[in-house]
Design a protein around this motif. Structure first.
Motif, PDB file in Angstrom:
ATOM      1  N   ASP A  89      50.328  34.730  42.272  1.00 49.05           N
ATOM      2  CA  ASP A  89      48.777  34.322  41.782  1.00 49.05           C
ATOM      3  C   ASP A  89      48.701  34.371  40.136  1.00 49.05           C
ATOM      4  N   ILE A  90      49.436  34.233  39.382  1.00 50.70           N
ATOM      5  CA  ILE A  90      49.169  35.030  38.231  1.00 50.70           C
ATOM      6  C   ILE A  90      49.440  33.512  37.756  1.00 50.70           C
ATOM      7  N   GLY A 299      33.650  51.056  37.774  1.00 54.57           N
ATOM      8  CA  GLY A 299      32.175  51.438  38.303  1.00 54.57           C
ATOM      9  C   GLY A 299      31.531  51.709  37.574  1.00 54.57           C
ATOM     10  N   MET A 300      31.391  50.592  36.648  1.00 57.68           N
ATOM     11  CA  MET A 300      30.438  49.740  35.782  1.00 57.68           C
ATOM     12  C   MET A 300      30.304  48.012  35.872  1.00 57.68           C
ATOM     13  N   ASP A 301      28.457  48.288  35.457  1.00 62.72           N
ATOM     14  CA  ASP A 301      28.173  46.917  35.370  1.00 62.72           C
ATOM     15  C   ASP A 301      29.347  46.618  34.461  1.00 62.72           C
TER      16      ASP A 301
ATOM     17  N   ALA C 319      24.964  50.546  36.112  1.00 61.60           N
ATOM     18  CA  ALA C 319      24.529  50.171  37.338  1.00 61.60           C
ATOM     19  C   ALA C 319      26.350  49.837  37.369  1.00 61.60           C
ATOM     20  N   PRO C 320      26.544  50.046  38.983  1.00 62.18           N
ATOM     21  CA  PRO C 320      27.879  50.004  39.338  1.00 62.18           C
ATOM     22  C   PRO C 320      28.517  48.723  39.470  1.00 62.18           C
ATOM     23  N   SER C 321      30.395  48.134  39.476  1.00 67.00           N
ATOM     24  CA  SER C 321      30.388  47.081  39.458  1.00 67.00           C
ATOM     25  C   SER C 321      30.511  46.026  40.665  1.00 67.00           C
ATOM     26  N   VAL C 323      32.918  43.440  40.587  1.00 65.20           N
ATOM     27  CA  VAL C 323      34.053  42.811  39.455  1.00 65.20           C
ATOM     28  C   VAL C 323      35.254  43.791  40.257  1.00 65.20           C
ATOM     29  N   PHE C 325      39.009  44.425  38.934  1.00 69.72           N
ATOM     30  CA  PHE C 325      39.344  44.389  37.627  1.00 69.72           C
ATOM     31  C   PHE C 325      41.317  44.513  38.006  1.00 69.72           C
ATOM     32  N   ASP C 326      41.612  43.397  37.151  1.00 68.78           N
ATOM     33  CA  ASP C 326      43.502  43.546  37.132  1.00 68.78           C
ATOM     34  C   ASP C 326      43.077  42.055  39.080  1.00 68.78           C
ATOM     35  N   ALA C 328      41.437  40.514  38.997  1.00 69.13           N
ATOM     36  CA  ALA C 328      40.011  38.732  38.446  1.00 69.13           C
ATOM     37  C   ALA C 328      41.099  38.609  36.775  1.00 69.13           C
ATOM     38  N   PHE C 329      41.920  39.446  36.646  1.00 67.25           N
ATOM     39  CA  PHE C 329      43.378  39.331  36.060  1.00 67.25           C
ATOM     40  C   PHE C 329      43.562  38.344  36.084  1.00 67.25           C
ATOM     41  N   GLY C 330      44.319  37.775  37.716  1.00 67.76           N
ATOM     42  CA  GLY C 330      45.268  37.250  38.182  1.00 67.76           C
ATOM     43  C   GLY C 330      44.510  36.355  38.294  1.00 67.76           C
ATOM     44  N   ASP C 331      43.311  35.487  37.704  1.00 67.26           N
ATOM     45  CA  ASP C 331      42.705  34.171  37.859  1.00 67.26           C
ATOM     46  C   ASP C 331      43.858  33.488  37.363  1.00 67.26           C
ATOM     47  N   GLY C 332      45.158  33.720  37.735  1.00 66.11           N
ATOM     48  CA  GLY C 332      46.364  32.145  36.739  1.00 66.11           C
ATOM     49  C   GLY C 332      45.735  31.222  36.485  1.00 66.11           C
ATOM     50  N   GLU C 333      44.726  30.335  37.014  1.00 65.60           N
ATOM     51  CA  GLU C 333      44.439  28.997  36.997  1.00 65.60           C
ATOM     52  C   GLU C 333      43.116  28.165  36.994  1.00 65.60           C
TER      53      GLU C 333
ATOM     54  N   PRO D 144      48.793  42.003  39.570  1.00 68.48           N
ATOM     55  CA  PRO D 144      47.766  42.858  40.604  1.00 68.48           C
ATOM     56  C   PRO D 144      48.131  42.788  42.691  1.00 68.48           C
TER      57      PRO D 144
END
Lengths: 333, 333, 333, 333, 333, 333
Positions: A89-90, A299-301, C319-321, C323, C325-326, C328-333, D144
């Motif tokens: 996936d990475i 936990g944050m925008d 505000a909360p998120s 997304v 994370f990590d 999104a990091f995995g967005d390999g392509e 991830p």
């Protein structure tokens, strides 16, 4: 002379660079640290397409943004790791290929070399990233693990990364490992062991990121003092220990953002990282490069937080003093 | 009605007052606490030259700056100290003279008296400073030291400073000892002992500076509460304990600014001083005088830090309340 | 989308609402939480006088101020309390009447019902307040106190408040108990017991105020997580533990504002409440209502402090998120 | 009635049971928890040789030693683990066989079943041990890792251990997992997840060992309270966090006993485990089984330490009270 | 093989050695560390009187007491100190003479040499003591003190002690400086500086005493690790920090035993010294010499306390382990 | 000369004195502090029956037990308290009578006077106990409570207790209030206020019990130092703060022994009371009376715990020193 404040684009790979650059310039950043994923900095295109790097540079220039480093965390991770489905996936397909672990590792190694070459073309002399590690998962030492087992991991690292670093040296590019659990170095002692393993290769140093140290209870400024001449780049990222007697520092197989975890990443300034001692240590080390915000807080925008983080950095990036006090005091006449 | 915020000029003696005054006014300060070294406030000229104090006052007025106190730390130090070569560096030649210790101490005492007189001419009724101490160096009590040995030190202090304070009383000027290691008083108990020794002379009080207390682990607000009617002036200065198991609170004969020290001075707001309880204590004490920033941080650019400190003071100098809460709550009709 | 920031008017009952509204609007608040004392929101007039609530609303509108809640702490307190002379001072004469305890409690209960009705007329669906308690004073358990003694107190509470809540349900109004010492619920365990006693009545929940928890050493965010669906309203108020070995956490029969107390209320941001974890917990709970500053600090000018508090809230209400994370990091392509 | 104090023989596998039993009886222990390695309790012999278990029992009886549990940590580890060379060293050849991972796991599972059967023959109804885990090494969540990845690990555990537990149930034997990093459960949340995965199988519970929790900052007594009815056996073992700003809680790939590690095992009473709250929790849980010392301290002579540990346990194993105080106080007549 | 436990006789100089030896033997001590004051070990007699050392040895033998070290703190102090009246009280008349500072220092230096010679005659190869310091009193660095000022102090130390150490080397005797405020070395950094100054003279090392480090917040075990090969002797002594917000770590010119001091000496086991990490560090360092109790507590009966201290040492002096755990665990067959 | 160690019999009222005395003597106690409930010391019988006190004394003598104090906590409580049903359970019928509050209070007051008289007959000059308080329940200050309200409570206390103390003075007996929540004095400031209210009556002082101070975070030794000449008797009892973020220091209306409480009583040595500083303070105060164990721990067998507590006291009751150290050191000749 304050340091440039940049944004690491890794957590914004869902946005095209054009969109992101406009936002970031609007918030007042000085530059970007481009991730080699999403469309931010594509190594294959940079090497294949004559106009690519120039176009990238123009896009940044148009927004008044500098770029001092590019980052290859995902591909770098695959150079030493035992490969499993998560790595698929990475990675771009061309590197994953048939997924045979050794093949993946070799293609990833070549991609890191290519990234160094692309960086040079782009006029950037720092590539940040991960290395992976064949021994990270043995961290608890049970089943009984010997120093020979661990040594083998460091030798594997040296065998795979020395050729990469040799090529980097040739390009005049340096590699900054982000010291981090899951990597060959994740704290002061393992960073020293990695440097020893790779024979203190001049191209190999660190992308200092305190957020990976504080949840291990390692003092970030001590890391900077220990490796002062190997601090090639700096991430501004924060983490918070949130132990309550039920949570575990090992995080209980819970996702980032789950409040039951024993620690989590939070927006810079909201965690356990103390920036003042770090700035002093960076001043002592003579580091003048970017302070690059890697923003991650489940936990944050993110847009709210990134702007707050920029303000934090601006209000902490002070220059050292040339004056010796109490001595000046002694100016009796 | 916020208190005036002033800058103590002692750490800026390398700059002529004209240059400094312009800078400081530009940063938004209300006034200066003039050091009696450099060219900031020259006692001999003030007493000899009819126009000197008027000119000094005009210079300040031109920049809209007030002056509520002058400071004679260096000369004051020499009144009670055992004199060694280091004192030569902090004294004008006319006071050092032949360097005979008792002669130096007497000339220094006379200079403090003269400073009080000069202050009066200048229209200022607070002189801040040090006293020196003949017993400070006996603080560890080895070789075995008796209370009689220490008492002798306090008697020496009283013998030397009572006449000075009598003259100050005559001029309507008060002396604020900056409680500080190396002085006759360096904490709550020694401050009480000094007051007792000098028979609570009405001219003798304190220039409260919390930075000298926090590294001793003395609670600054407790000092203010204890000596509420003797707080003649206030310094805004900060210090930080930076113990790590190897550093010593006694500082290992290392220079200020050396990261191996167990504590150090830092820019206000970046150390262990908590300003909120101090402001509350000053409010309880009825202190309405200046909050005078004494800026000293061996790891930070002084102009950057001084401006940050000014902002800190402005955002903490709150007035007390006249409202009794929960009582107001009881306003049932 | 930030939450509205309102000011609870309870501590400003000495000012007519007109005066207060103008001030508050000028400082940049979004709205008010009106106290049912002083002239801020008069329940009897609201019910008797057809034009009252409209006029009140117009006054607020004229200053661009919203109102999402009204508050009846003083009358509410008298519903379950053993009544003594102190209650006379917090009640209108018409409720105090002859002062017979049971009569006072019944009239107070009716007034709370009327307050719910008035709220509805005013277009507000939250009434905050206290409940009083017949067993609070037994908190130490000596003379020996049984769970039966305490149970009786919770039954008394249920008997008195269930009818009130039934009427509230009819009006579509909810009651937010401010969990607080002296009330039927003052921490997590007593809040749970109160909810159990009242059979989790859907109209009964909490006006969350962390200042009453931190001096008990209860973690405020844990309260929010525990009662996520019962957080009807939120107060921004702060308290500080100031123990020194001589002061007691039970406060020694000393007035608020006395520095010898073991804890005290202080202006938001200057106490032990950590706002970041609370905002995260409120985000998890899906709370979108006002953040209502209840300003109380016996050592600070209230106008100075209220403005500081507003700034604090604005800089923490993130505000909360969405997304992960990590990932999104995995967005390999 | 104090609990029996036993010694877990796992760290004494270098000594024949005969030698060990004599020592341990001489020190005053009540019994042994036999390890299924060394010659202490050999499962194959127990099942093959009619006289084996009787002879083992006689040996213990001769020294007045009881046995309430046997332990199969090493084999158990191999049931779920990804198998590598290190596992070869902890397995008998007959289980390792050709080392094919799935084959090893299956033979290990069968051996655990056999161990249950042997325990029954031996008259013991508790088998303690490890489970291994296919997902332990994913603890950091990078690359991830999704909850689906982790769920798969728990499903694998359930698939492998449910049949084992079914057989245990048939024998009337229960399995106590020692919650421990590298296992399917290593803290409160993962223990809950393991129980959920295995559908709260009545044969599956815990060998409570606080030394594996304190270095994670998990409160051991909270674990006992959470799983009161699943505490099948108890280890007395201790660990100490020894962070100093340079050491890491993740232990830096350093051996146990290396002073640079962030935590280490130490002799009971010399670490961070507080025994008083644990005894209270065990009393609340109604646990009456052995307190079994698992002695491990790389910096202390084991015979010296084991005797000290025995004394510690004896002086802490207090019975609960039946008296309600302050109530007894109320006995006014 | 436990280390011998001895008593340092320095605090018992009011008792003749005969009386003391009988007491101490009765309490179960293994030996004495004799002070060179009182009548315990008289250097002049040892050198002048042929039978003296034999008689001393016989006296000890008669009580079964060993002696591994003698101590010359008082005379040693005078070798580098600025001499004042207090030194007269700690010196024999023959060394004080006319009190001229340089004369006193030279005679003291000669006495230390003689003490080394006397030790050799007595069959002892460790002399413990102080060095004094010409720069200790400059510890605060005000009046402004330069590193050159401090360097001069270390050069003075080297100039005075190198010849002494050369003679010691000739006798086969080593000197153990008790690192201590008022001495040339009082913490880790100053101990390093002293060693550097004296060119790591092989006769110069340390009498490790943790009580002088804990009130400076220096970790004692770190000292042992840093100077593992220079730990010539060990004192068991304890100190306690007793800060309360009013007391100062600099002790306010108050006598030992005054409860207002910020720290004080207390009986071993009742202070801040943790013995377990120290024993481990001594084990790592290979130190096998005495653990010598220096008993000093101004608030406790000394005979009561000394016996308690002996028990403390006996219950903490454990040997290291040869076993590598979890490795032993791996004994799969 | 160690202090006598006694057992307070209040928590053993279920056992006849004969049974208890035999047990306690067997455990090695020196004496008893007799409670005036159960059959331990019956005031009415003591005054009515000529042989009662002699028989009680004989019983104690037969077991070699002394008695230095008797205790009237339950009756004393009723002198100032608002009376409710709970008081009925702690009073003999003859004092409760018809339960009319003022009548109860007056009969209780008379009983305390009688207790003093009975004590005298019994040859004991200390009576310990509670006073009750009409204002304890106003501790939170809401509904708004004025200092006038509180003052009234102290005046009520003085009005009721001055006559009792006058009678005590006549008998030569002193009263030791056990400072405790629910009493007129529960910490340092309220103890001072009570002494002021009763005009420092010489018969009125304290039964010092640190267990009631530590959960208020009051330093027990500071109490002893503050009221050194009013320490009439000492209880050895312990308490532990067990806050976890969910528990409250106000204890949530939960019974003693409930693990969810924020603090609880525990067996001496197992809580937060540090005995060493208390013994030093008692030594400074010149207190030579009993150390009386009041044993209360809802989670431990009382006989087990009482014996452990006795051992704790014996190993901590050290005498002060007459020696001045470092001075003794100075014995240069």
């Amino acid at each position: 002379m304050p340091r440039p404040v940049t944004l690491f684009t890794g957590q914004w790979a869902d946005l095209p660079l054009e969109v992101l650059a406009e936002k970031v310039a609007g918030w007042g950043f000085d530059g970007l640290e481009l991730a080699c994923w999403g469309d931010h900095f594509e190594v294959d295109k940079a090497l294949e397409d004559d106009g690519y790097v120039a176009a990238r540079r123009e896009l940044l220039d148009a927004h008044g943004l500098s770029c001092a480093a590019i980052s290859t965390h995902l591909v770098g991770q695959c150079v030493c790791d035992p490969i499993d489905e998560r790595h698929k996936d990475i990675l771009p397909e061309r590197i994953w290929g048939d997924g045979d672990p050794e093949g993946v590792r070799r293609r990833a190694a070549q991609e890191v070399i290519d990234t160094g070459r692309a960086a040079k073309l782009f006029g950037v002399d720092i590539v940040n990233g991960f290395t992976g590690s064949s021994v990270w998962s043995k961290l608890y030492f049970f089943p009984p693990t010997t120093q020979a087992d661990i040594d083998a991991g460091y030798e594997d690292f040296a065998a795979r990364w020395t050729p990469i670093m040799d090529d980097f040296a040739e390009y005049g590019v340096r590699f900054g490992l982000e010291v981090h659990p899951t990597e060959i170095a994740y704290d002061i002692y393992t960073a020293r062991r990695a440097l020893d393993a790779i024979d203190n290769h001049p191209s190999f140093g660190f992308n200092f990121d305190p957020s990976h140290l504080v949840h291990q209870f390692v003092e970030p400024a001590a890391f900077v003092d220990e490796f002062a001449d190997r601090i090639f780049h700096v991430h501004v990222k924060d983490a918070r220990v949130q132990l309550d007697g039920r949570s575990s520092i090992l995080s209980s197989h819970l996702d980032f953002g789950d409040p039951r975890r024993g620690w989590d990443f939070v927006s810079p300034g909201r965690g356990d990282v103390e920036w003042d001692p770090i700035i002093r240590a960076l001043n002592r080390a003579g580091y003048h490069g970017p302070l690059s915000i890697e923003w991650e807080d489940s936990g944050m925008d993110r847009e709210w937080g990134t702007q707050e983080a920029l303000e934090l950095v601006r209000s902490n990036d002070f220059a050292p003093s040339g004056v010796a006090f109490d001595a000046a005091f002694g100016d009796g006449e």
